[in-house]
Scaffold this active site. Structure first.
Site, PDB file in Angstrom:
ATOM      1  N   ASN A 279      41.918  38.103  47.354  1.00 16.68           N
ATOM      2  CA  ASN A 279      42.395  36.851  46.766  1.00 16.68           C
ATOM      3  C   ASN A 279      43.656  36.308  47.423  1.00 16.68           C
ATOM      4  O   ASN A 279      43.849  35.093  47.486  1.00 16.68           O
ATOM      5  CB  ASN A 279      42.610  37.013  45.262  1.00 16.68           C
ATOM      6  CG  ASN A 279      41.302  37.102  44.514  1.00 16.68           C
ATOM      7  OD1 ASN A 279      40.295  36.558  44.947  1.00 16.68           O
ATOM      8  ND2 ASN A 279      41.304  37.804  43.399  1.00 16.68           N
TER       9      ASN A 279
ATOM     10  N   ASN B 134      46.868  35.826  43.819  1.00 12.12           N
ATOM     11  CA  ASN B 134      45.916  34.734  44.048  1.00 12.12           C
ATOM     12  C   ASN B 134      46.581  33.396  44.352  1.00 12.12           C
ATOM     13  O   ASN B 134      45.898  32.404  44.579  1.00 12.12           O
ATOM     14  CB  ASN B 134      44.945  34.601  42.870  1.00 12.12           C
ATOM     15  CG  ASN B 134      45.645  34.285  41.572  1.00 12.12           C
ATOM     16  OD1 ASN B 134      46.865  34.373  41.471  1.00 12.12           O
ATOM     17  ND2 ASN B 134      44.871  33.934  40.563  1.00 12.12           N
TER      18      ASN B 134
ATOM     19  N   HIS C 241      47.345  47.378  44.652  1.00 10.40           N
ATOM     20  CA  HIS C 241      47.340  45.997  45.141  1.00 10.40           C
ATOM     21  C   HIS C 241      48.650  45.651  45.852  1.00 10.40           C
ATOM     22  O   HIS C 241      48.718  44.653  46.559  1.00 10.40           O
ATOM     23  CB  HIS C 241      47.122  45.051  43.956  1.00 10.40           C
ATOM     24  CG  HIS C 241      46.168  43.926  44.222  1.00 10.40           C
ATOM     25  ND1 HIS C 241      45.344  43.841  45.323  1.00 10.40           N
ATOM     26  CD2 HIS C 241      45.899  42.805  43.494  1.00 10.40           C
ATOM     27  CE1 HIS C 241      44.618  42.741  45.258  1.00 10.40           C
ATOM     28  NE2 HIS C 241      44.941  42.091  44.167  1.00 10.40           N
TER      29      HIS C 241
ATOM     30  N   PHE D 271      52.272  35.897  42.522  1.00  5.07           N
ATOM     31  CA  PHE D 271      51.073  36.647  42.169  1.00  5.07           C
ATOM     32  C   PHE D 271      50.059  36.469  43.295  1.00  5.07           C
ATOM     33  O   PHE D 271      50.059  35.479  44.017  1.00  5.07           O
ATOM     34  CB  PHE D 271      50.490  36.276  40.798  1.00  5.07           C
ATOM     35  CG  PHE D 271      51.313  36.835  39.668  1.00  5.07           C
ATOM     36  CD1 PHE D 271      51.134  38.144  39.258  1.00  5.07           C
ATOM     37  CD2 PHE D 271      52.293  36.074  39.060  1.00  5.07           C
ATOM     38  CE1 PHE D 271      51.909  38.678  38.249  1.00  5.07           C
ATOM     39  CE2 PHE D 271      53.073  36.592  38.046  1.00  5.07           C
ATOM     40  CZ  PHE D 271      52.885  37.905  37.639  1.00  5.07           C
TER      41      PHE D 271
ATOM     42  N   TYR E 212      53.769  46.142  38.282  1.00  7.15           N
ATOM     43  CA  TYR E 212      52.796  46.146  39.378  1.00  7.15           C
ATOM     44  C   TYR E 212      53.289  46.871  40.632  1.00  7.15           C
ATOM     45  O   TYR E 212      52.502  47.124  41.541  1.00  7.15           O
ATOM     46  CB  TYR E 212      52.433  44.712  39.776  1.00  7.15           C
ATOM     47  CG  TYR E 212      51.745  43.932  38.692  1.00  7.15           C
ATOM     48  CD1 TYR E 212      50.440  44.234  38.313  1.00  7.15           C
ATOM     49  CD2 TYR E 212      52.397  42.892  38.037  1.00  7.15           C
ATOM     50  CE1 TYR E 212      49.805  43.525  37.312  1.00  7.15           C
ATOM     51  CE2 TYR E 212      51.765  42.173  37.031  1.00  7.15           C
ATOM     52  CZ  TYR E 212      50.476  42.500  36.675  1.00  7.15           C
ATOM     53  OH  TYR E 212      49.845  41.793  35.687  1.00  7.15           O
TER      54      TYR E 212
END
Length: 193
Positions: free
Chosen positions: A115, A69, A21, A67, A16
């Site tokens: 989120n 959220n 993001h 993460f 990631y």
């Protein structure tokens, strides 16, 4: 008030690291590198943390490893443990509603569908500073997840990096407590033609 905690939101893991993001992570990583701040895992705060001097100000850095959220599980304990007031908190995050190459400093407001912010605001309110790093919108909501979890095209990445540089340039103002001047400088950034 001066900023005492800078949080970069993103997702952990190498797969990631270079996705849109993780624009908040990029901001914190650059600060750590530029100002020789060692970042290390911190189980108490479910993230990677560091502390150092940035433009003469004592600042803590945080990248949650929960993460996106579940960002509140990292941010909220750190804010409470160190007694950070909301006006001393800056959270850097990706922003779909702003085109790549634009960046905005905002105080207050809702989570805007983000989120990470959605998981933080119920616990500390929403009157903190946000550095909204534009990544652009893919056009349809069904494409959002794929968009934020993929790498930016090379020209987009250059635009995002340029916008982040504008925020770095305004840091002395922001850290010194001159939020309005910092906001004017950051929000007025335009990519060169």
């Amino acid at each position: 008030m001066a900023i005492k905690l800078i949080v970069g939101l993103g997702n952990p893991g190498q797969e990631y690291m270079f996705t849109r993001h993780n624009a908040g992570f990029w901001f914190v990583l650059h600060l750590a590198q530029q100002f020789n701040i060692t970042l290390a895992p911190d189980k108490k705060f479910h993230g990677v943390t560091g502390r150092g001097q940035i433009h003469g100000h004592d600042v803590r850095l945080l990248m949650p490893l929960t993460f996106m959220n579940k960002s509140g599980q990292s941010v909220v304990p750190m804010v409470k443990f160190y007694g950070i007031d909301n006006d001393e908190l800056l959270i850097a995050h990706d922003e779909l509603d702003i085109p790549a190459g634009s960046i905005k400093l905002k105080t207050d407001g809702g989570h805007g569908g983000h989120n990470g912010l959605r998981d933080i605001t119920p616990h500390i309110g929403n009157d903190f500073h946000r550095l909204r790093v534009g990544i652009g919108h893919p056009g349809h909501k069904s494409k959002v997840s794929g968009h934020v979890l993929s790498k930016a095209a090379p020209d987009e990445q250059i635009a995002i990096d340029s916008a982040l540089s504008a925020a770095f340039d305004a840091l002395p103002l922001l850290l010194g407590g001159d939020v309005e001047k910092a906001r004017s400088q950051i929000n007025g950034f335009k990519l060169p033609e």
